[in-house]
Write an enzyme that holds these catalytic residues in place. Structure first.
Site, PDB file in Angstrom:
ATOM      1  N   GLU A   1       0.827  -1.216   0.000  1.00  0.00           N
ATOM      2  CA  GLU A   1       0.000   0.000   0.000  1.00  0.00           C
ATOM      3  C   GLU A   1       0.861   1.266   0.000  1.00  0.00           C
ATOM      4  O   GLU A   1       0.801   2.082   0.924  1.00  0.00           O
ATOM      5  CB  GLU A   1      -0.983  -0.027   1.178  1.00  0.00           C
TER       6      GLU A   1
ATOM      7  N   GLU B   1      -5.349  -8.441  -1.299  1.00  0.00           N
ATOM      8  CA  GLU B   1      -6.057  -8.294  -0.025  1.00  0.00           C
ATOM      9  C   GLU B   1      -7.518  -8.010  -0.308  1.00  0.00           C
ATOM     10  O   GLU B   1      -7.838  -7.145  -1.126  1.00  0.00           O
ATOM     11  CB  GLU B   1      -5.519  -7.132   0.807  1.00  0.00           C
TER      12      GLU B   1
END
Ligand code: BG6
Length: 487
Positions: A196, A383
């Site tokens: 991220e 994810e």
């Protein structure tokens, strides 16, 4: 035609939330070892020592004073120290993943376990640990998918170098990459550089003391250069490596068809796409260059940086998808709900989880299509999942139908993206396939797993593993290559 025959079904974790063993086997301290647990009401706090020797606390959003260093307070509970103890349970856990039929397993390598200070000194015991883990995965026919760096940095680099604001951190990181690439070149094929990368969160994540825009974007530039160098180096060490980038993708809808709301949504989306643009297209997009000019942000580049970024583009886009959000030109006039790393504008058409995250399976199809249309490279959902409170019934079972429901809808949406939209999707790893510590709140109460771990928010528990109802459901999904979703 559905998912590819070699589709990578599996689960995802991160060292700081799962591994534990925070000082075992020669591991050094990481920034996330000095962050407390939290909850809905109280944020996680960084504990640190000032230059004058005072012990203080700040939230992750706040800056640390100059010269402050991370500090582990003996009377405080830190969830990463034991987490759910993959360090001592990896054999048992991998056997459970194999029983579910995992084709792959996403995990991260703790930088401080390999290079305890983040510098060019190697901890052989750390390398041995991951050798054992990869061997165990391979013995069970599970492909390791490795995030090189997930949300933390060795504490020494944060405190002595101000983390990624210092250009030298690139060299230290590349030394770490070279070490693991060479060591695991025949065991690991799929890599991702930074988890991220669009959430550049202060001291814990990128080691910076000062959180201002200039420092943040300078650090981002160093991350981009580091990622490009890692890609080029990795390909030299093993041309078969598949090296991706990883972004949190939260597609935003305009609150209305008012052009100002549509513009706000476009601006929100391209802020996260900026990180993909640089790592996939290989250059800074024009809107970012203009923003830097307007805001007086000056990125210090060295000769050759732009060429490196252009050459070291990634093979695939790895992304997390939990939710969508809504954008409006009047953000102070709307209601907010919880969200992945930041609050989101409430979408009246969506239900929310107990943590207020909007549940939007169609948003996943939109995300897949937007990313594939824009970049045309393979996509990997690394994810996706549902954080919820699980209850143990009198008979010891855990009936997590809400989780099954969430996954059913999201797998169906990605099936549509593949079969109806033609998206090239290579895999799907559900977040926290086994219970682990929440990154946002530091809680154990917020669980994502198919496997329950007996551990609470204060560090009490036997660490015993128990299969939830969703365990058998996911097993069936994998066995049918995503065709059989019934509960
Ligand atoms: C992602 C992170 O943002 O979301 C994970 O990559 C994190 O580390 C996951 O755990 C879920 O968020 P949370 O706050 O519920 O743990």
């Amino acid at each position: 035609m559905g998912f590819k025959t070699d589709f990578l079904w599996g689960g995802a974790t991160a060292a700081n939330q799962y591994e534990g063993g925070y000082l075992s086997g020669g591991k050094g301290l990481s920034t996330l070892d000095a962050i407390t647990g939290g909850s809905h009401e109280s944020p996680r706090m960084i504990t640190y020592k000032t230059k004058e020797g005072k012990i203080e606390r700040v939230t992750r959003e706040q800056a640390l004073p100059e010269g402050a260093v991370g500090y582990i307070d003996e009377d405080t509970y830190y969830p990463s120290h034991v987490a759910t103890d993959f360090y001592h349970h990896y054999k048992e856990d991998i056997a459970l993943f194999a029983e579910m039929g995992f084709k792959c397993f996403r995990m991260s390598i703790s930088w401080a376990r390999i290079c305890p200070k983040g510098t060019m000194e190697i901890n052989e015991e750390g390398l041995d640990f991951y050798d054992r883990v990869f061997d165990e995965l391979i013995a069970h026919n599970i492909e390791p998918v490795v995030t090189i760096n997930h949300f933390d940095i060795p504490m020494y680099l944060a405190d002595e170098h101000d983390g990624w604001s210092d250009r030298q951190t690139i060299d230290n990181f590349i030394f770490f990459c070279e070490t693991i690439f060479k060591r695991y070149k025949d065991k690991v094929k799929y890599w991702m550089t930074f988890n991220e990368i669009n959430f550049l969160r202060s001291w814990t994540q990128i080691g910076i003391h000062n959180n201002d825009t200039q420092t943040k974007y300078q650090a981002a530039h160093h991350l981009f250069v580091a990622s490009a160098k890692a890609v080029l180096l990795g390909k030299k060490i093993n041309p078969d490596f598949q090296i991706g980038m990883m972004v949190a993708y939260i597609p935003s809808y305009p609150l209305s068809c008012r052009p100002e709301d549509v513009l706000a949504a476009l601006q929100f989306n391209r802020e996260q796409e900026f990180y993909i643009d640089v790592q996939v297209k290989g250059y800074y997009p024009a809107h970012k260059v203009k923003q830097f000019e307007r805001e007086g942000v000056v990125i210090k580049k060295e000769a050759g940086d732009d060429e490196l970024i252009a050459k070291g583009t990634v093979d695939y886009i790895g992304f997390s998808y939990y939710m969508s959000t809504v954008s409006t030109a009047n953000p102070d006039k709307v209601k907010y709900v919880g969200g992945n790393q930041m609050p989101a504008v409430k979408n009246p058409y969506l239900e929310e989880s107990e943590w207020g995250w909007g549940v939007d399976p169609t948003g996943l199809r939109i995300a897949l299509s937007s990313l594939y249309d824009r970049y045309n490279v393979p996509l990997f959902i690394v994810e996706n999942g549902f954080g919820a409170v699980d209850t143990i019934e009198a008979d010891g079972s855990i009936q997590d139908d809400y989780r099954i429901d969430y996954f059913q809808k999201h797998v169906a949406a990605m099936h549509d993206a593949v079969t109806l939209d033609g998206v090239d999707l290579i895999g799907y790893t559900t977040w926290g396939c086994i219970d682990l510590v929440s990154a946002g709140t530091g809680e154990m109460k917020k669980r994502y797993g198919f496997i329950y771990v007996d551990m609470d928010d204060k560090g009490n528990g036997t660490l015993k593993r128990t299969k939830k109802k969703s365990f058998d459901w996911y097993k069936q999904v994998i066995a049918s290559n995503g065709e059989e979703l019934a509960n």
